[in-house]
Motif scaffolding. Structure first.
Motif, PDB file in Angstrom:
ATOM      1  N   GLY A  18       0.794  -1.221   0.000  1.00 16.65           N
ATOM      2  CA  GLY A  18       0.000   0.000   0.000  1.00 16.65           C
ATOM      3  C   GLY A  18       0.827   1.272   0.000  1.00 16.65           C
ATOM      4  O   GLY A  18       0.404   2.286   0.556  1.00 16.65           O
ATOM      5  N   LEU A  19       2.005   1.211  -0.606  1.00 18.85           N
ATOM      6  CA  LEU A  19       2.912   2.361  -0.614  1.00 18.85           C
ATOM      7  C   LEU A  19       2.868   3.077  -1.955  1.00 18.85           C
ATOM      8  O   LEU A  19       2.731   2.442  -2.998  1.00 18.85           O
ATOM      9  CB  LEU A  19       4.349   1.901  -0.332  1.00 18.85           C
ATOM     10  CG  LEU A  19       4.566   1.094   0.944  1.00 18.85           C
ATOM     11  CD1 LEU A  19       6.011   0.638   1.037  1.00 18.85           C
ATOM     12  CD2 LEU A  19       4.167   1.904   2.165  1.00 18.85           C
ATOM     13  N   SER A  20       3.022   4.373  -1.916  1.00 17.52           N
ATOM     14  CA  SER A  20       3.098   5.162  -3.142  1.00 17.52           C
ATOM     15  C   SER A  20       4.552   5.277  -3.592  1.00 17.52           C
ATOM     16  O   SER A  20       5.479   5.074  -2.802  1.00 17.52           O
ATOM     17  CB  SER A  20       2.536   6.567  -2.906  1.00 17.52           C
ATOM     18  OG  SER A  20       3.365   7.277  -1.999  1.00 17.52           O
ATOM     19  N   GLN A  21       4.727   5.627  -4.847  1.00 16.11           N
ATOM     20  CA  GLN A  21       6.075   5.889  -5.337  1.00 16.11           C
ATOM     21  C   GLN A  21       6.686   7.047  -4.552  1.00 16.11           C
ATOM     22  O   GLN A  21       7.875   7.025  -4.237  1.00 16.11           O
ATOM     23  CB  GLN A  21       6.066   6.224  -6.827  1.00 16.11           C
ATOM     24  CG  GLN A  21       5.840   5.049  -7.723  1.00 16.11           C
ATOM     25  CD  GLN A  21       5.938   5.419  -9.194  1.00 16.11           C
ATOM     26  OE1 GLN A  21       5.804   6.573  -9.579  1.00 16.11           O
ATOM     27  NE2 GLN A  21       6.163   4.417 -10.027  1.00 16.11           N
ATOM     28  N   LYS A  22       5.864   8.022  -4.219  1.00 16.40           N
ATOM     29  CA  LYS A  22       6.351   9.186  -3.475  1.00 16.40           C
ATOM     30  C   LYS A  22       6.883   8.753  -2.109  1.00 16.40           C
ATOM     31  O   LYS A  22       7.964   9.188  -1.692  1.00 16.40           O
ATOM     32  CB  LYS A  22       5.238  10.209  -3.306  1.00 16.40           C
ATOM     33  CG  LYS A  22       5.660  11.444  -2.558  1.00 16.40           C
ATOM     34  CD  LYS A  22       4.532  12.452  -2.431  1.00 16.40           C
ATOM     35  CE  LYS A  22       5.011  13.662  -1.647  1.00 16.40           C
ATOM     36  NZ  LYS A  22       3.959  14.650  -1.454  1.00 16.40           N
ATOM     37  N   TYR A  23       6.147   7.911  -1.411  1.00 20.72           N
ATOM     38  CA  TYR A  23       6.592   7.448  -0.092  1.00 20.72           C
ATOM     39  C   TYR A  23       7.909   6.686  -0.206  1.00 20.72           C
ATOM     40  O   TYR A  23       8.833   6.916   0.579  1.00 20.72           O
ATOM     41  CB  TYR A  23       5.516   6.565   0.557  1.00 20.72           C
ATOM     42  CG  TYR A  23       5.968   6.002   1.878  1.00 20.72           C
ATOM     43  CD1 TYR A  23       5.834   6.740   3.046  1.00 20.72           C
ATOM     44  CD2 TYR A  23       6.577   4.743   1.958  1.00 20.72           C
ATOM     45  CE1 TYR A  23       6.283   6.233   4.261  1.00 20.72           C
ATOM     46  CE2 TYR A  23       7.024   4.234   3.161  1.00 20.72           C
ATOM     47  CZ  TYR A  23       6.870   4.986   4.308  1.00 20.72           C
ATOM     48  OH  TYR A  23       7.324   4.490   5.504  1.00 20.72           O
ATOM     49  N   LEU A  24       7.991   5.784  -1.178  1.00 17.44           N
ATOM     50  CA  LEU A  24       9.211   5.009  -1.358  1.00 17.44           C
ATOM     51  C   LEU A  24      10.386   5.922  -1.681  1.00 17.44           C
ATOM     52  O   LEU A  24      11.467   5.791  -1.107  1.00 17.44           O
ATOM     53  CB  LEU A  24       9.019   3.963  -2.457  1.00 17.44           C
ATOM     54  CG  LEU A  24      10.165   2.986  -2.694  1.00 17.44           C
ATOM     55  CD1 LEU A  24      10.494   2.192  -1.427  1.00 17.44           C
ATOM     56  CD2 LEU A  24       9.831   2.037  -3.830  1.00 17.44           C
ATOM     57  N   ALA A  25      10.151   6.876  -2.563  1.00 14.07           N
ATOM     58  CA  ALA A  25      11.208   7.817  -2.944  1.00 14.07           C
ATOM     59  C   ALA A  25      11.687   8.621  -1.735  1.00 14.07           C
ATOM     60  O   ALA A  25      12.899   8.753  -1.506  1.00 14.07           O
ATOM     61  CB  ALA A  25      10.700   8.757  -4.037  1.00 14.07           C
ATOM     62  N   GLU A  26      10.752   9.149  -0.969  1.00 11.92           N
ATOM     63  CA  GLU A  26      11.125   9.941   0.207  1.00 11.92           C
ATOM     64  C   GLU A  26      11.865   9.090   1.236  1.00 11.92           C
ATOM     65  O   GLU A  26      12.829   9.550   1.848  1.00 11.92           O
ATOM     66  CB  GLU A  26       9.881  10.575   0.829  1.00 11.92           C
ATOM     67  CG  GLU A  26       9.305  11.697  -0.009  1.00 11.92           C
ATOM     68  CD  GLU A  26       7.986  12.239   0.528  1.00 11.92           C
ATOM     69  OE1 GLU A  26       7.413  11.666   1.480  1.00 11.92           O
ATOM     70  OE2 GLU A  26       7.512  13.249  -0.030  1.00 11.92           O
ATOM     71  N   VAL A  30      15.464   9.579  -2.707  1.00 17.31           N
ATOM     72  CA  VAL A  30      15.638   9.668  -4.152  1.00 17.31           C
ATOM     73  C   VAL A  30      14.410  10.357  -4.728  1.00 17.31           C
ATOM     74  O   VAL A  30      13.424  10.583  -4.030  1.00 17.31           O
ATOM     75  CB  VAL A  30      15.821   8.276  -4.811  1.00 17.31           C
ATOM     76  CG1 VAL A  30      17.067   7.575  -4.274  1.00 17.31           C
ATOM     77  CG2 VAL A  30      14.595   7.392  -4.633  1.00 17.31           C
ATOM     78  N   SER A  31      14.452  10.665  -6.004  1.00 24.27           N
ATOM     79  CA  SER A  31      13.312  11.325  -6.642  1.00 24.27           C
ATOM     80  C   SER A  31      12.227  10.306  -7.003  1.00 24.27           C
ATOM     81  O   SER A  31      12.504   9.104  -7.158  1.00 24.27           O
ATOM     82  CB  SER A  31      13.762  12.052  -7.909  1.00 24.27           C
ATOM     83  OG  SER A  31      14.171  11.119  -8.888  1.00 24.27           O
ATOM     84  N   ILE A  32      11.010  10.799  -7.149  1.00 27.57           N
ATOM     85  CA  ILE A  32       9.908   9.955  -7.616  1.00 27.57           C
ATOM     86  C   ILE A  32      10.240   9.432  -9.008  1.00 27.57           C
ATOM     87  O   ILE A  32       9.940   8.289  -9.347  1.00 27.57           O
ATOM     88  CB  ILE A  32       8.578  10.739  -7.622  1.00 27.57           C
ATOM     89  CG1 ILE A  32       8.205  11.157  -6.200  1.00 27.57           C
ATOM     90  CG2 ILE A  32       7.462   9.904  -8.239  1.00 27.57           C
ATOM     91  CD1 ILE A  32       7.041  12.130  -6.123  1.00 27.57           C
ATOM     92  N   SER A  33      10.903  10.258  -9.796  1.00 34.18           N
ATOM     93  CA  SER A  33      11.310   9.861 -11.138  1.00 34.18           C
ATOM     94  C   SER A  33      12.238   8.649 -11.105  1.00 34.18           C
ATOM     95  O   SER A  33      12.141   7.751 -11.947  1.00 34.18           O
ATOM     96  CB  SER A  33      11.996  11.037 -11.839  1.00 34.18           C
ATOM     97  OG  SER A  33      12.489  10.659 -13.092  1.00 34.18           O
ATOM     98  N   ALA A  34      13.129   8.596 -10.120  1.00 37.01           N
ATOM     99  CA  ALA A  34      14.040   7.454  -9.994  1.00 37.01           C
ATOM    100  C   ALA A  34      13.253   6.173  -9.731  1.00 37.01           C
ATOM    101  O   ALA A  34      13.497   5.144 -10.374  1.00 37.01           O
ATOM    102  CB  ALA A  34      15.052   7.694  -8.880  1.00 37.01           C
ATOM    103  N   VAL A  35      12.294   6.236  -8.813  1.00 37.15           N
ATOM    104  CA  VAL A  35      11.476   5.054  -8.503  1.00 37.15           C
ATOM    105  C   VAL A  35      10.687   4.637  -9.740  1.00 37.15           C
ATOM    106  O   VAL A  35      10.605   3.448 -10.073  1.00 37.15           O
ATOM    107  CB  VAL A  35      10.534   5.330  -7.308  1.00 37.15           C
ATOM    108  CG1 VAL A  35       9.574   4.161  -7.094  1.00 37.15           C
ATOM    109  CG2 VAL A  35      11.329   5.607  -6.039  1.00 37.15           C
TER     110      VAL A  35
END
Length: 75
Positions: A18-26, A30-35
């Protein structure tokens, strides 16, 4: 590990938790773009991040490796 296989595994595990790319990136600084690039098979994360990624996704590094070899069976 192939980029596409890792990307599919990362996306499946991220969504399962249930994780967002934004959460993983933060969480990884790293950037959301990297994820997004990781998930789309365009790049791989630095190998020093694998342990942190596994921790966030609540799996072991070994599970990531085993799953990456079998991921296509689940997609």
């Amino acid at each position: 590990m192939q980029k596409e296989t890792f990307g599919k595994l990362l996306m499946i595990l991220r969504k399962k938790n249930g994780l967002s790319q934004k959460y993983l990136a933060e969480s990884l600084s790293v950037s959301i773009s990297a994820v997004s690039k990781w998930e789309n098979g365009k790049n791989l994360p630095d190998m020093t991040m694998i342990s942190s990624i596994a921790d966030i996704l609540q799996v072991s590094c070994d599970e990531c490796n085993i799953c990456s070899h079998n991921i296509l069976w689940f997609c």
